[in-house]
Write a protein that holds these residues in place. Structure first.
Motif, PDB file in Angstrom:
ATOM      1  N   LEU A 249       0.826  -1.205   0.000  1.00  0.00           N
ATOM      2  CA  LEU A 249       0.000   0.000   0.000  1.00  0.00           C
ATOM      3  C   LEU A 249       0.864   1.260   0.000  1.00  0.00           C
ATOM      4  O   LEU A 249       0.570   2.236  -0.701  1.00  0.00           O
ATOM      5  CB  LEU A 249      -0.932   0.000   1.218  1.00  0.00           C
ATOM      6  N   ILE A 250       1.928   1.253   0.782  1.00  0.00           N
ATOM      7  CA  ILE A 250       2.815   2.414   0.827  1.00  0.00           C
ATOM      8  C   ILE A 250       3.526   2.593  -0.514  1.00  0.00           C
ATOM      9  O   ILE A 250       3.729   3.717  -0.990  1.00  0.00           O
ATOM     10  CB  ILE A 250       3.826   2.275   1.983  1.00  0.00           C
ATOM     11  N   LEU A 251       3.890   1.484  -1.166  1.00  0.00           N
ATOM     12  CA  LEU A 251       4.529   1.574  -2.482  1.00  0.00           C
ATOM     13  C   LEU A 251       3.550   2.119  -3.529  1.00  0.00           C
ATOM     14  O   LEU A 251       3.955   2.863  -4.431  1.00  0.00           O
ATOM     15  CB  LEU A 251       5.063   0.209  -2.909  1.00  0.00           C
ATOM     16  N   VAL A 252       2.261   1.751  -3.417  1.00  0.00           N
ATOM     17  CA  VAL A 252       1.252   2.331  -4.310  1.00  0.00           C
ATOM     18  C   VAL A 252       1.155   3.838  -4.074  1.00  0.00           C
ATOM     19  O   VAL A 252       1.091   4.641  -5.022  1.00  0.00           O
ATOM     20  CB  VAL A 252      -0.125   1.651  -4.093  1.00  0.00           C
ATOM     21  N   ALA A 253       1.157   4.240  -2.793  1.00  0.00           N
ATOM     22  CA  ALA A 253       1.132   5.671  -2.467  1.00  0.00           C
ATOM     23  C   ALA A 253       2.366   6.373  -3.033  1.00  0.00           C
ATOM     24  O   ALA A 253       2.284   7.512  -3.517  1.00  0.00           O
ATOM     25  CB  ALA A 253       1.065   5.851  -0.953  1.00  0.00           C
ATOM     26  N   PHE A 254       3.524   5.697  -3.002  1.00  0.00           N
ATOM     27  CA  PHE A 254       4.753   6.248  -3.565  1.00  0.00           C
ATOM     28  C   PHE A 254       4.590   6.514  -5.069  1.00  0.00           C
ATOM     29  O   PHE A 254       4.955   7.586  -5.567  1.00  0.00           O
ATOM     30  CB  PHE A 254       5.914   5.285  -3.312  1.00  0.00           C
ATOM     31  N   VAL A 255       4.029   5.539  -5.788  1.00  0.00           N
ATOM     32  CA  VAL A 255       3.843   5.702  -7.233  1.00  0.00           C
ATOM     33  C   VAL A 255       2.897   6.868  -7.524  1.00  0.00           C
ATOM     34  O   VAL A 255       3.152   7.688  -8.422  1.00  0.00           O
ATOM     35  CB  VAL A 255       3.310   4.393  -7.854  1.00  0.00           C
ATOM     36  N   LEU A 256       1.798   6.975  -6.768  1.00  0.00           N
ATOM     37  CA  LEU A 256       0.854   8.075  -6.966  1.00  0.00           C
ATOM     38  C   LEU A 256       1.514   9.425  -6.686  1.00  0.00           C
ATOM     39  O   LEU A 256       1.274  10.415  -7.391  1.00  0.00           O
ATOM     40  CB  LEU A 256      -0.369   7.886  -6.069  1.00  0.00           C
ATOM     41  N   TRP A 257       2.347   9.465  -5.655  1.00  0.00           N
ATOM     42  CA  TRP A 257       3.062  10.701  -5.328  1.00  0.00           C
ATOM     43  C   TRP A 257       4.063  11.058  -6.427  1.00  0.00           C
ATOM     44  O   TRP A 257       4.219  12.236  -6.770  1.00  0.00           O
ATOM     45  CB  TRP A 257       3.761  10.558  -3.987  1.00  0.00           C
ATOM     46  N   GLN A 258       4.725  10.049  -6.996  1.00  0.00           N
ATOM     47  CA  GLN A 258       5.669  10.304  -8.083  1.00  0.00           C
ATOM     48  C   GLN A 258       4.941  10.875  -9.306  1.00  0.00           C
ATOM     49  O   GLN A 258       5.447  11.758 -10.002  1.00  0.00           O
ATOM     50  CB  GLN A 258       6.400   9.016  -8.470  1.00  0.00           C
ATOM     51  N   ARG A 259       3.735  10.373  -9.543  1.00  0.00           N
ATOM     52  CA  ARG A 259       2.932  10.900 -10.656  1.00  0.00           C
ATOM     53  C   ARG A 259       2.595  12.376 -10.420  1.00  0.00           C
ATOM     54  O   ARG A 259       2.646  13.193 -11.352  1.00  0.00           O
ATOM     55  CB  ARG A 259       1.663  10.067 -10.801  1.00  0.00           C
ATOM     56  N   HIS A 260       2.279  12.704  -9.184  1.00  0.00           N
ATOM     57  CA  HIS A 260       1.953  14.087  -8.840  1.00  0.00           C
ATOM     58  C   HIS A 260       3.167  15.008  -9.009  1.00  0.00           C
ATOM     59  O   HIS A 260       3.030  16.155  -9.447  1.00  0.00           O
ATOM     60  CB  HIS A 260       1.438  14.149  -7.401  1.00  0.00           C
ATOM     61  N   ARG A 261       4.358  14.494  -8.678  1.00  0.00           N
ATOM     62  CA  ARG A 261       5.577  15.319  -8.727  1.00  0.00           C
ATOM     63  C   ARG A 261       6.066  15.572 -10.147  1.00  0.00           C
ATOM     64  O   ARG A 261       6.827  16.516 -10.381  1.00  0.00           O
ATOM     65  CB  ARG A 261       6.689  14.628  -7.936  1.00  0.00           C
ATOM     66  N   GLY A 262       5.676  14.745 -11.098  1.00  0.00           N
ATOM     67  CA  GLY A 262       6.104  14.937 -12.485  1.00  0.00           C
ATOM     68  C   GLY A 262       7.602  14.765 -12.656  1.00  0.00           C
ATOM     69  O   GLY A 262       8.206  13.828 -12.140  1.00  0.00           O
TER      70      GLY A 262
END
Length: 548
Positions: A249-262
């Protein structure tokens, strides 16, 4: 603001050839890759000398691989922000000092901590090796440079068990002390030859760092320690599967955050818009999984089931080690002329066949020459993989994302090793608990009736010390039995351990066969892009290559 890198031909090397950067990079990378496999040959010795079981000794490998893997994204970005040279040199110093700490460790717990610090040093160095080669060498020479880099990776990985076999009889500490002179020489060349490259002035993704480290740690800890807790409760409400799920779950959150950061992300997701970059990451994870998935169980099989010394077990892979070093430079140069996917696919095809053959040959009465010949083909397969695969992953990266791309590739490659280490230890220990008692049932039929039940009772729970020193001391003879019956019991115990262990190793190797097949499919699915025959692409072309 981003500092603009001059054309690669104008990178200031103070009059030196680009080839001058390879000695320190290759020496540092040699130590890193050597230490992913050199411990495997010392597993039985470490179990005996440090009074540890298979899972604890498995953490000696996993602690190194874990810190190595979870920090690669961070250290790749550090290379972009602060420059590859200072980050590489810092990592080299940390790795060398941690190697000394490993050798001085007096307990398995201390050794695990020292190995974790050693992994930090390896993580600081690794992305910088690929990043500097990508940025300093023009495209028409990059394949040859990557060929040498790949030869170092392949030779170090497969040489680890050979060198370990030579050093373990002297003392297991020397498998770590051997890094110290290599580190000192590498440091000399690094300070002398590595150039200061332009940096990218970007904000640091602190939340991304935290999410990636915590997520990876929980995921791998759950896999590695699952068998210790019978895949159930760890403490209170905390369970193995809960830890694994939290990590995911934390790794999924990491991927979503990376998408937000561009583009300012720790791992810019646009890197994965390139089919070859994405598939190279899958293939890289598969080959690193295979290295762990072969050497850990295979070394135990050679030393316990076949009764080899550490040196003799290491010599089984010597031919493969030599062939890997011969093949890798040719594979790297060939990837400058033909699409690299075909070289990578050939390597995976060879390795898949080799590991399947090893799973068939893993019996207590196997002729050793068959294993030696099979491992020669293993060396040919690894020689075809490392440099063309790295070239496929990094081609098209502009300097702003060179460190991030190298970090992402190496992270996913090492994740394969971490998961491989955890999965192989878990499967092997599980199968040992089933196959050795099953073999004992068959062996008990050869014993006098009054000795059968005590014999079977001794095998009800497998004593892992059998893997440290053979079955003789692990399964003591019941008191009051005649000498001839005692000898029968001891022989039956040896037969049961050797037969059960061989079956367990054979079954464990089949998982590696499946993972290598995934790597083969990934290679075949890549685009067959021909290498660029002339100069470097313009920065905007390189950036576009990453985005499409």
């Amino acid at each position: 603001m981003t500092t603009v890198e001059p054309p690669r031909s104008l990178v200031d090397l103070h009059g030196r050839s680009p080839w001058s950067i390879l000695p320190p990079l290759c020496l540092g990378f040699f130590m890193i890759m050597l230490d992913t496999t050199i411990v495997n040959v010392a597993v039985p010795t470490l179990m005996k000398d440090l009074d540890a079981d298979v899972t604890a000794v498995g953490w000696v490998n996993s602690a190194y691989l874990l810190t190595f893997a979870v920090l690669l994204l961070v250290t790749g970005r550090m290379g972009d922000k602060f420059g590859p040279r200072p980050v590489f040199i810092t990592g080299l110093v940390v790795f060398t000092l941690a190697s000394l700490w490993c050798g001085l460790s007096g307990s398995v717990e201390m050794l695990i901590v020292a190995r974790a610090v050693q992994g930090v040093g390896g993580a600081l160095m690794t992305p910088q090796t690929m990043s500097m080669i990508t940025r300093v060498f023009p495209p028409q020479k990059r394949g040859a440079a990557m060929g040498i880099w790949g030869a170092v990776a392949g030779v170090a990985t497969i040489t680890g068990p050979v060198l370990g076999g030579i050093l373990v009889p002297v003392g297991w500490e020397w498998i770590f002390y051997v890094n110290i002179p290599v580190g000192v020489v590498a440091l000399f060349f690094a300070l002398r030859n590595l150039p200061a490259l332009p940096t990218a002035n970007r904000s640091f993704d602190g939340l991304g760092v935290a999410l990636s480290i915590v997520g990876m740690f929980l995921f791998v800890f759950g896999l590695q320690e699952g068998s210790t807790y019978d895949w159930g409760t760890i403490r209170g409400p905390i369970t193995v599967w809960g830890v694994i799920a939290a990590g995911l779950l934390i790794l999924v959150a990491f991927v979503l955050w990376q998408r937000h950061r561009g583009d300012d992300a720790l791992m810019p997701l646009r890197l994965f818009h390139s089919r070859n970059f994405s598939l190279s990451n899958v293939a890289g994870a598969a080959v690193t999984f295979a290295m762990t998935g072969i050497f850990f169980p295979f070394t135990i099989f050679l030393q316990v089931a076949l009764g080899m010394t550490p040196l003799h077990s290491a010599l089984v892979g010597l031919g493969g080690s030599l062939l890997s070093g011969v093949v890798a430079p040719f594979a790297g140069r060939l990837s400058d002329r033909v699409p690299g996917k075909w070289i990578v696919a050939l390597g995976f095809a060879i390795l898949t066949g080799v590991v399947w053959v090893l799973s068939v040959l893993a019996t207590p009465d196997v002729e050793v020459w068959k294993l030696v010949v099979t491992m020669c083909f293993f060396g040919i397969g690894t020689g075809c993989l490392f440099s063309p695969l790295a070239n496929l992953a990094t081609s098209g990266l502009d300097h702003r994302n060179a460190g991030a791309g190298a970090g992402a590739f190496n992270t996913n490659r090492q994740i394969g090793g971490v998961i491989g280490s955890a999965a192989i230890v878990a499967i092997l220990t599980s199968r040992l608990g089933i196959e050795i008692p099953k073999a004992a049932q068959a062996a008990a039929g050869q014993l006098p009736e009054q000795a059968r039940q005590p014999f079977l009772d001794a095998f009800a729970h497998v004593d892992q010390s059998a893997l440290a020193g053979g079955a003789g001391g692990a399964f003591p003879t019941p008191e009051g039995v005649p000498a001839d019956v005692a000898a029968q019991i001891q022989q039956a115990a040896l037969d049961a351990v050797h037969s059960g262990l061989s079956t367990a190793v054979s079954q464990t190797l089949l998982l590696t066969v499946a993972i290598l097949a995934v790597g083969l499919v990934s290679a075949l699915a890549m685009k067959g892009v021909r290498p660029h025959p002339h100069g470097a692409p313009a920065p905007e072309q390189a950036a576009a290559a990453v985005g499409h």
